[in-house]
Motif scaffolding. Structure first.
Motif, mmCIF file in Angstrom:
data_model
loop_
_atom_site.group_PDB
_atom_site.id
_atom_site.type_symbol
_atom_site.label_atom_id
_atom_site.label_comp_id
_atom_site.label_asym_id
_atom_site.label_seq_id
_atom_site.Cartn_x
_atom_site.Cartn_y
_atom_site.Cartn_z
ATOM 1 N N ARG A 130 6.814 -7.790 -16.682
ATOM 2 C CA ARG A 130 5.835 -6.721 -16.943
ATOM 3 C C ARG A 130 4.609 -6.813 -16.027
ATOM 4 O O ARG A 130 3.781 -5.916 -16.007
ATOM 5 N N PHE A 131 4.492 -7.917 -15.287
ATOM 6 C CA PHE A 131 3.394 -8.054 -14.320
ATOM 7 C C PHE A 131 3.676 -7.277 -13.031
ATOM 8 O O PHE A 131 2.765 -6.905 -12.307
ATOM 9 N N ASN A 132 4.965 -7.110 -12.730
ATOM 10 C CA ASN A 132 5.323 -6.431 -11.480
ATOM 11 C C ASN A 132 6.037 -5.102 -11.721
ATOM 12 O O ASN A 132 6.804 -4.634 -10.880
ATOM 13 N N ILE A 133 5.759 -4.530 -12.880
ATOM 14 C CA ILE A 133 6.219 -3.164 -13.160
ATOM 15 C C ILE A 133 4.966 -2.364 -13.522
ATOM 16 O O ILE A 133 4.156 -2.803 -14.339
ATOM 17 N N ILE A 157 7.190 -3.112 -8.404
ATOM 18 C CA ILE A 157 6.379 -3.476 -7.230
ATOM 19 C C ILE A 157 6.567 -4.954 -6.895
ATOM 20 O O ILE A 157 7.305 -5.658 -7.579
ATOM 21 N N ASP A 158 5.861 -5.386 -5.852
ATOM 22 C CA ASP A 158 5.789 -6.805 -5.478
ATOM 23 C C ASP A 158 7.177 -7.374 -5.151
ATOM 24 O O ASP A 158 7.678 -8.269 -5.842
ATOM 25 N N PHE A 159 7.750 -6.872 -4.075
ATOM 26 C CA PHE A 159 9.121 -7.237 -3.681
ATOM 27 C C PHE A 159 9.192 -8.453 -2.749
ATOM 28 O O PHE A 159 10.212 -8.669 -2.093
HETATM 29 MG MG LIG Z 1 2.487 -9.237 -8.588
#
Ligand SMILES: [Mg+2]
Ligand SMILES: Nc1ncnc2c1ncn2[C@@H]1O[C@H](COP(=O)(O)OP(=O)(O)OP(=O)(O)O)[C@@H](O)[C@H]1O
Length: 236
Positions: A177-180, A190-192
């Motif tokens: 949930r930190f990178n959505i 995000i953050d790929f």
């Molecule tokens: Mg991130």
């Protein structure tokens, strides 16, 4: 490098070192964004996020990896003149540049897989430029700060994105949930920077971790799912 350009970025004070400043000027000269529109977004672990606009009035997002931590800077000042350590800085930078390039290439794959993710625009050394996700006034919040109104539907969209990436032979590698982002009740991944392909020996471990994190996160939102269910769906 245009003197005027550099001056405009100076309003960001100590945020940018000269190397980053020169790269920002170069990217704006290439038309990625208008200098005067740059504004500060978030400060991440290794990168700072900035927002800007291009000539077409579209918003873009810049992820600027910091080349040196304050500590490293000081260490480097002491070590740079020691002939035994020439190249230390160079090697460190190379790793950062490779990291940025990998994130850019992963975003190309995400776009190819028709995933809901930022569109890659350009990268240069320690800077990645991508499309901005958000509304007129504010960027889209992270899922962790904006739980979905309809968890089931949001979950379904999330695992469809994971499946699309898997079908291209990749996994995100740092999914949670930190990178959505929750963009108008739809997930944007995000953050790929950690994403990798199935020929990587770590692939299965990363895929399973992604599935586990997503299962745990959505369980908290009330979705009755499990790591196994998610993996089954992705691989079906
Ligand atoms: Mg991130
Ligand atoms: N394209 C984008 N549009 C809007 N906001 C973004 C975009 N990319 C990133 N952000 C915001 O910036 C934050 C940090 O970005 P990101 O997750 O890519 O970096 P990070 O977690 O610092 O990276 P790393 O884990 O590599 O150190 C995100 O949580 C999000 O709020």
């Amino acid at each position: 490098m245009g003197k005027i350009g550099k001056e405009k970025f100076k309003t960001f004070g100590d945020v940018f070192d000269n190397f980053t400043l020169a790269n920002l000027v170069s990217l704006s000269q290439k038309g990625c964004f208008l200098e005067g529109t740059l504004s500060t977004g978030k400060i991440g672990k290794e990168a700072n996020i900035f927002f800007a606009e291009n000539e077409q009035g579209e918003r873009v997002c810049l992820k600027v990896y910091r080349l040196e931590t304050a500590n490293f800077n000081r260490m480097y000042e002491y070590i740079r003149s020691d002939p035994r350590f020439i190249g230390v800085l160079h090697r460190r930078r190379k790793v950062i540049f490779a990291w940025v390039q990998r994130e850019f290439r992963n975003l190309l794959i995400a776009a190819d897989a028709k995933m809901s993710a930022p569109k890659p625009i350009k990268f240069l050394s320690n800077i990645l430029v991508m499309s901005y996700i958000g509304g007129k006034d504010e960027p889209a919040p992270m899922l962790k700060d904006a739980p979905p109104k309809n968890p089931e539907a949001f979950f379904q969209k999330t695992i469809e994105n994971m499946k699309a990436l898997f079908q291209k032979g990749y996994t995100h590698g740092d999914l949670s949930r930190f990178n959505i982002l929750n963009h108008r009740e739809r997930p944007v991944l995000i953050d790929f920077s950690h994403a990798t392909m199935n020929t990587n020996p770590l692939f299965n471990e990363l895929l399973e971790r992604d599935a586990k994190n997503i299962a745990l996160d959505f369980w908290q939102y009330g979705v009755k799912t499990s790591k196994e269910d998610i993996l089954k769906f992705i691989k079906s």
